[in-house]
Each structure stands twice: as C-alpha cells, then as structure tokens.
Scaffold this active site. Structure first.
Site, short mmCIF file in Angstrom:
data_model
loop_
_atom_site.label_atom_id
_atom_site.label_comp_id
_atom_site.label_asym_id
_atom_site.label_seq_id
_atom_site.Cartn_x
_atom_site.Cartn_y
_atom_site.Cartn_z
N HIS A 60 5.93 -10.14 13.26
CA HIS A 60 4.99 -9.31 12.49
C HIS A 60 3.63 -10.03 12.38
O HIS A 60 3.09 -10.18 11.28
CB HIS A 60 5.56 -8.99 11.10
CG HIS A 60 5.04 -7.69 10.54
ND1 HIS A 60 5.83 -6.78 9.88
CD2 HIS A 60 3.80 -7.15 10.55
CE1 HIS A 60 5.10 -5.74 9.49
NE2 HIS A 60 3.86 -5.95 9.90
N GLU B 22 14.32 -6.90 9.45
CA GLU B 22 13.16 -7.80 9.54
C GLU B 22 13.16 -8.70 8.32
O GLU B 22 13.28 -8.17 7.20
CB GLU B 22 11.88 -6.98 9.61
CG GLU B 22 10.66 -7.85 9.82
CD GLU B 22 9.37 -7.06 10.08
OE1 GLU B 22 9.39 -6.11 10.88
OE2 GLU B 22 8.36 -7.41 9.47
N ARG C 264 6.55 -0.17 12.59
CA ARG C 264 7.60 -0.65 11.68
C ARG C 264 8.92 -0.69 12.44
O ARG C 264 9.20 0.19 13.27
CB ARG C 264 7.74 0.30 10.47
CG ARG C 264 6.60 0.22 9.48
CD ARG C 264 6.56 -1.12 8.73
NE ARG C 264 5.54 -1.15 7.71
CZ ARG C 264 4.33 -1.68 7.86
NH1 ARG C 264 3.98 -2.21 9.02
NH2 ARG C 264 3.48 -1.70 6.85
C1 GLV Z 1 0.88 -4.29 8.41
O1 GLV Z 1 2.01 -4.23 8.81
C2 GLV Z 1 0.17 -3.23 7.75
O2 GLV Z 1 0.79 -2.18 7.46
O3 GLV Z 1 -1.04 -3.40 7.47
#
Ligand code: GLV
Length: 306
Positions: free
Chosen positions: A267, A248, A219
């Site tokens: 992402h 983000e 994250r």
């Molecule tokens: C993606 O970021 C997840 O947490 O699966």
C-alpha cells in the site's frame, strides 16, 4: 472576510496548522467550538467520532484519504455536515505506481529479478494495446494521461456511463464483462463500496486474457483473493500486481507471496512523504473556499460512498 475556526486532529501537526492558517482559518482545539475539522488519521475513526460528539458545531470535515469506506461503514454521513476527502489529490503518484506495476508485469521483471541465469526471451509491450480501467475518478484521469504516449486504447468502466476524457469508450459497471476480454492490463482504480466489493471474482478473471495483468491500486477487497490465487496458479491470467490486498497486510506465508507472477507492494502507491504535501495543499485550498463560502473540493457523495 471573517476567519473560520478549524480544529486539526487527532494531533495538531505543524504542516497542517500552517495549511489552515495559510487558507485563512484560525486553528482552535476541539473543545473550543470549531466550525470545521481537519482529520489526519484515516485509521482513527473512533477518535473522529469522539471529536464530532465533542464539537457538534462542526459543519465541515476534511478526511485524509481518498477512499472513505471506513467512515461510510460507520454511517457517519448523516446529512448534518459536509464531508470532503482527498479524492483526486494523490492521483498522480498512484497512477505512476499503477503504470510501474503494469510495465513490470508485462515485461516479466519479477521473474528476471529472481533469475540467476540467462533464461528465455519473455515480455510484452504496452504500445497500441487495449487496457481497461475500473473507476472514473482522479487516478483514472492521471493514468490515462500517462498511458497516452503508449497509444493504449483505454476502456473505462464506472458507475455511470458518463464519458471520461481520453478514454476510447466508457461503460457502466453493468457492462464490465464486455470490457475484460482483449485487455492487456486491467487496472483497478475505483472506490470501495458494497457494490464494488469483490467486483473481480472467478467469472471476471475467466474473461481476462491468459496474457493479461491485473493491477490493483484501489482496495484489496475489490478482488476475491481465492479466485485470484487460482487464476494465477492455473495460468488463467499472466499475473497480478497488487498495492492493496485482502487481507491487508498480506500475512507472511500467504500463497500470493510464493507466486512468481504476483507483485505485491505494501500500500505504497502513495506514501506519507508523497501525500502529506498534497493533502496540505488540499487543506489550504478548502479552508480558503470555506472562508469565502465557495464550493469545496473533493466533496463526498454519501449515497455513492466516495
Ligand atoms: C489511500 O489508499 C487513499 O485512499 O488515499
């Protein structure tokens, strides 16, 4: 064996209706007294809260993401039901992306992709180098397997000091400072919780080698972005490869976009195309376990926050 009533929301996607049915469940609407809920939109936490209010008989909720910080921060885990998330389910594609980012960084590929002339020899090898991974979950395990051919000496830093198979050493988070010097790559593959928010800041970046890359597939808020920009600008570390950022999405014009030692992917370590079949398999498995009264896979620990 009796069937269980499972709602699928916020929309009844065909793939997941099939997965529930294949697991031995009966798909019903939220208004038809479901016992379980498969929730497919990680961003629609308000919709999830509304569904739970409308169907108080739900005893189990399956969430679509591995990371559950959005749900934790809404204090929805009140002990009245079991929650499972996708932890572990997407580990392979995410670990694959982490390795791709690390190799691209160490081999200076961003600079070469921009280059329009021959230039200087540059790049380092990952073989036989120390690497550090923050997090002791599924991504870390998949990444350790991918790193094995490189004979990388892996240090894992995690909440507990329970050893992770394949790691040379496993340290508790309190000893993070001991795991940063010497690492060629520092991978972030841990859950976001109040304890891990901003875990990589100025002090941690200063402990990393000038030749090291930071790879974040967890994250964005694990990293203090201003401190990272400074470290990248001053050559404190060699580079950063980020699949997640804070903020983000990373806004146009952000200083990180202009840095040749920073790679940003949006992402996409686990795209929807990659995750949907993996989540469907997890749903099928968990519905079958729920029907049989067996332990579910990916149970969220509300205290740990993942
Ligand atoms: C993606 O970021 C997840 O947490 O699966």
């Amino acid at each position: 064996m009796t069937s269980v009533r499972v709602a699928v929301g916020p929309r009844q996607s065909r793939r997941f209706v099939q997965a529930v049915t294949d697991g031995g469940g009966e798909v019903v609407a939220v208004g038809e007294e479901p016992e379980a809920l498969v929730w497919l939109d990680p961003r629609d936490v308000d919709g999830l809260a509304a569904a739970l209010r409308a169907a108080p008989g739900i005893r189990w909720v399956q969430l679509p993401f591995a990371g559950v910080e959005n749900v934790v921060s809404r204090e929805m885990f009140d002990g009245s039901r079991v929650w499972t998330c996708a932890k572990g389910a997407y580990a392979e594609p995410v670990a694959e992306h982490a390795l791709a980012l690390a190799l691209a960084g160490l081999r200076m590929l961003p600079r070469r992709i921009e280059a329009r002339s021959w230039g200087e020899a540059a790049g380092t090898s990952l073989f036989d180098r120390p690497v550090t991974i923050l997090g002791g979950g599924g991504i870390t395990r998949a990444l350790i397997a991918l790193l094995e051919p490189f004979r990388a000496e892996v240090t894992v830093v995690r909440r507990t000091a329970d050893p992770v198979p394949g790691a040379r050493r496993t340290l508790p988070t309190a000893e993070l400072a001991a795991a940063l010097p010497g690492a060629a790559v520092v991978f972030l593959a841990l859950a976001l919780s109040p304890a891990t928010t901003g875990i990589i800041g100025r002090e941690e970046l200063a402990l990393m080698e000038p030749g090291a890359w930071l790879v974040n597939v967890a994250r964005g808020r694990h990293v203090q972005t201003d401190a990272l920009v400074e470290a990248l600008a001053s050559g404190g570390i060699a580079g950063a490869a980020l699949d997640v950022t804070d903020p983000e999405p990373l806004p146009d014009g952000h200083p990180l976009w202009g840095m040749e030692n920073c790679i940003v992917t949006p992402h996409t370590a686990d795209t929807l195309e990659m995750t949907q079949p993996l989540l469907a398999a997890r749903v099928r498995e968990n519905v079958a376990r729920f029907v049989a009264g067996r332990d579910l896979v990916g149970v969220v620990d509300p205290l740990a926050g993942y």
